[in-house]
Design a protein around this motif. Structure first.
Motif, PDB file in Angstrom:
ATOM      1  N   GLN A  67       0.693  -1.350   0.159  1.00 40.59           N
ATOM      2  CA  GLN A  67      -0.117  -0.020  -0.120  1.00 40.59           C
ATOM      3  C   GLN A  67       1.097   1.274   0.046  1.00 40.59           C
ATOM      4  N   VAL A  68       0.372   2.136  -0.773  1.00 36.83           N
ATOM      5  CA  VAL A  68       1.303   3.508  -0.820  1.00 36.83           C
ATOM      6  C   VAL A  68       0.276   4.609  -0.721  1.00 36.83           C
ATOM      7  N   GLN A  69       0.560   5.397  -0.004  1.00 37.29           N
ATOM      8  CA  GLN A  69      -0.151   6.675   0.216  1.00 37.29           C
ATOM      9  C   GLN A  69       0.718   7.884  -0.181  1.00 37.29           C
ATOM     10  N   LEU A  70       0.187   8.751  -1.196  1.00 38.56           N
ATOM     11  CA  LEU A  70       0.723   9.958  -1.762  1.00 38.56           C
ATOM     12  C   LEU A  70       0.053  11.241  -1.592  1.00 38.56           C
ATOM     13  N   VAL A  71       0.802  12.228  -1.026  1.00 39.04           N
ATOM     14  CA  VAL A  71       0.390  13.525  -0.707  1.00 39.04           C
ATOM     15  C   VAL A  71       0.913  14.768  -1.508  1.00 39.04           C
ATOM     16  N   GLU A  72       0.241  15.361  -2.239  1.00 42.79           N
ATOM     17  CA  GLU A  72       0.983  16.533  -3.044  1.00 42.79           C
ATOM     18  C   GLU A  72       0.857  17.704  -2.211  1.00 42.79           C
ATOM     19  N   SER A  73       1.653  18.627  -2.772  1.00 46.57           N
ATOM     20  CA  SER A  73       1.864  20.001  -2.101  1.00 46.57           C
ATOM     21  C   SER A  73       2.479  20.760  -3.049  1.00 46.57           C
ATOM     22  N   GLY A  74       2.285  22.210  -3.062  1.00 46.59           N
ATOM     23  CA  GLY A  74       3.185  23.055  -3.660  1.00 46.59           C
ATOM     24  C   GLY A  74       2.263  23.737  -5.030  1.00 46.59           C
ATOM     25  N   GLY A  75       1.076  23.401  -4.827  1.00 50.63           N
ATOM     26  CA  GLY A  75       0.315  24.095  -6.019  1.00 50.63           C
ATOM     27  C   GLY A  75      -0.062  25.654  -5.507  1.00 50.63           C
ATOM     28  N   GLY A  76      -0.727  26.501  -6.287  1.00 52.81           N
ATOM     29  CA  GLY A  76      -0.833  27.854  -6.193  1.00 52.81           C
ATOM     30  C   GLY A  76      -1.478  28.593  -7.244  1.00 52.81           C
ATOM     31  N   LEU A  77      -1.701  29.789  -6.949  1.00 54.84           N
ATOM     32  CA  LEU A  77      -2.056  30.773  -8.044  1.00 54.84           C
ATOM     33  C   LEU A  77      -1.017  31.630  -8.603  1.00 54.84           C
ATOM     34  N   VAL A  78      -0.419  31.553  -9.799  1.00 50.32           N
ATOM     35  CA  VAL A  78       0.574  32.270 -10.425  1.00 50.32           C
ATOM     36  C   VAL A  78       0.276  32.888 -11.735  1.00 50.32           C
ATOM     37  N   GLN A  79       1.162  33.813 -12.141  1.00 46.76           N
ATOM     38  CA  GLN A  79       0.945  34.593 -13.299  1.00 46.76           C
ATOM     39  C   GLN A  79       1.688  33.494 -14.560  1.00 46.76           C
ATOM     40  N   ALA A  80       1.045  34.062 -15.843  1.00 45.84           N
ATOM     41  CA  ALA A  80       1.676  33.309 -16.940  1.00 45.84           C
ATOM     42  C   ALA A  80       3.245  33.629 -16.956  1.00 45.84           C
ATOM     43  N   GLY A  81       4.468  32.703 -17.354  1.00 50.88           N
ATOM     44  CA  GLY A  81       5.777  32.710 -17.175  1.00 50.88           C
ATOM     45  C   GLY A  81       6.630  32.544 -15.741  1.00 50.88           C
ATOM     46  N   ASP A  82       5.492  32.162 -14.812  1.00 50.04           N
ATOM     47  CA  ASP A  82       6.225  31.932 -13.425  1.00 50.04           C
ATOM     48  C   ASP A  82       6.324  30.308 -13.360  1.00 50.04           C
ATOM     49  N   SER A  83       7.021  30.203 -12.261  1.00 54.54           N
ATOM     50  CA  SER A  83       7.480  28.701 -12.000  1.00 54.54           C
ATOM     51  C   SER A  83       6.789  28.334 -10.592  1.00 54.54           C
ATOM     52  N   LEU A  84       6.620  26.962 -10.608  1.00 54.90           N
ATOM     53  CA  LEU A  84       6.013  26.263  -9.280  1.00 54.90           C
ATOM     54  C   LEU A  84       6.641  24.968  -9.193  1.00 54.90           C
ATOM     55  N   ARG A  85       7.059  24.431  -8.162  1.00 54.13           N
ATOM     56  CA  ARG A  85       7.556  23.118  -7.845  1.00 54.13           C
ATOM     57  C   ARG A  85       6.488  22.463  -7.067  1.00 54.13           C
ATOM     58  N   LEU A  86       6.074  21.341  -7.526  1.00 54.30           N
ATOM     59  CA  LEU A  86       5.145  20.398  -6.877  1.00 54.30           C
ATOM     60  C   LEU A  86       5.851  19.346  -6.186  1.00 54.30           C
ATOM     61  N   SER A  87       5.446  18.783  -5.098  1.00 57.07           N
ATOM     62  CA  SER A  87       6.195  17.891  -4.209  1.00 57.07           C
ATOM     63  C   SER A  87       5.052  16.749  -3.976  1.00 57.07           C
ATOM     64  N   CYS A  88       5.472  15.425  -3.936  1.00 56.03           N
ATOM     65  CA  CYS A  88       4.606  14.355  -3.540  1.00 56.03           C
ATOM     66  C   CYS A  88       5.460  13.633  -2.817  1.00 56.03           C
ATOM     67  N   ALA A  89       4.883  13.422  -1.418  1.00 58.42           N
ATOM     68  CA  ALA A  89       5.413  12.648  -0.514  1.00 58.42           C
ATOM     69  C   ALA A  89       4.795  11.185  -0.349  1.00 58.42           C
ATOM     70  N   ALA A  90       5.472  10.178  -0.624  1.00 64.19           N
ATOM     71  CA  ALA A  90       5.017   8.711  -0.467  1.00 64.19           C
ATOM     72  C   ALA A  90       5.180   8.063   0.552  1.00 64.19           C
ATOM     73  N   SER A  91       4.452   7.323   1.052  1.00 64.98           N
ATOM     74  CA  SER A  91       4.609   6.394   2.231  1.00 64.98           C
ATOM     75  C   SER A  91       5.101   5.158   1.775  1.00 64.98           C
ATOM     76  N   GLY A  92       5.704   4.201   2.495  1.00 66.69           N
ATOM     77  CA  GLY A  92       6.294   2.904   2.254  1.00 66.69           C
ATOM     78  C   GLY A  92       7.530   2.644   2.200  1.00 66.69           C
ATOM     79  N   ARG A  93       8.093   1.678   2.210  1.00 65.71           N
ATOM     80  CA  ARG A  93       9.552   1.279   2.446  1.00 65.71           C
ATOM     81  C   ARG A  93      10.091   1.091   1.014  1.00 65.71           C
ATOM     82  N   THR A  94       9.604   0.645  -0.110  1.00 69.49           N
ATOM     83  CA  THR A  94      10.130   0.252  -1.177  1.00 69.49           C
ATOM     84  C   THR A  94       9.596   1.121  -2.499  1.00 69.49           C
ATOM     85  N   PHE A  95      10.066   2.578  -2.268  1.00 73.50           N
ATOM     86  CA  PHE A  95       9.594   3.509  -3.159  1.00 73.50           C
ATOM     87  C   PHE A  95      10.280   3.448  -4.257  1.00 73.50           C
ATOM     88  N   SER A  96      11.578   3.021  -4.561  1.00 70.64           N
ATOM     89  CA  SER A  96      12.180   2.755  -5.486  1.00 70.64           C
ATOM     90  C   SER A  96      11.584   1.555  -6.435  1.00 70.64           C
TER      91      SER A  96
END
Length: 124
Positions: free
Chosen positions: A1-30
């Motif tokens: 079983q894997v649980q995933l939680v995203e973060s990093g979204g938001g409201l930006v203007q055209a041309g801007d940058s964002l970095r999304l992250s996803c944290a995963a549970s579990g010991r065999t992520f690779s």
């Protein structure tokens, strides 16, 4: 079983940058291929990027090539989506997903685990 939680979204203007992250549970992520998908209002969920278990192989949807970069940190069970030169058409809910197909895949039905999504809104 894997649980995933995203973060990093938001409201930006055209041309801007964002970095999304996803944290995963579990010991065999690779052991999992990871992907990012997005869904705009009234549209189907679409593939954005995928990365294999080791992080050495990536693939992108044509419209985000040269602007988005997917990466992962297997020691910390994290996957990232660096988004540069954002456009209004990039607006949508972005989902992180995990697949037991370790080499990565573009097909949503190949992914067994999904996060709850994070909203990205790009204004013109």
């Amino acid at each position: 079983q894997v649980q995933l939680v995203e973060s990093g979204g938001g409201l930006v203007q055209a041309g801007d940058s964002l970095r999304l992250s996803c944290a995963a549970s579990g010991r065999t992520f690779s052991n999992y291929g990871m992907g990012w998908f997005r869904q705009a209002p009234g549209k189907e969920r679409e593939f954005v990027a995928t990365i294999n278990g080791s992080g050495k192989t990536t693939s992108y949807e044509d419209s985000v090539k040269e602007r988005f970069t997917i990466s992962r940190d297997n020691a910390k069970n994290l996957v990232f989506l660096q988004m540069n030169m954002l456009k209004p058409e990039d607006t949508g809910v972005y989902y992180c997903a995990a697949s037991t197909i370790v080499f990565g895949t573009r097909a949503p039905y190949d992914y067994e685990y999904w996060g709850q999504g994070t909203q990205v809104t790009v204004s013109s």
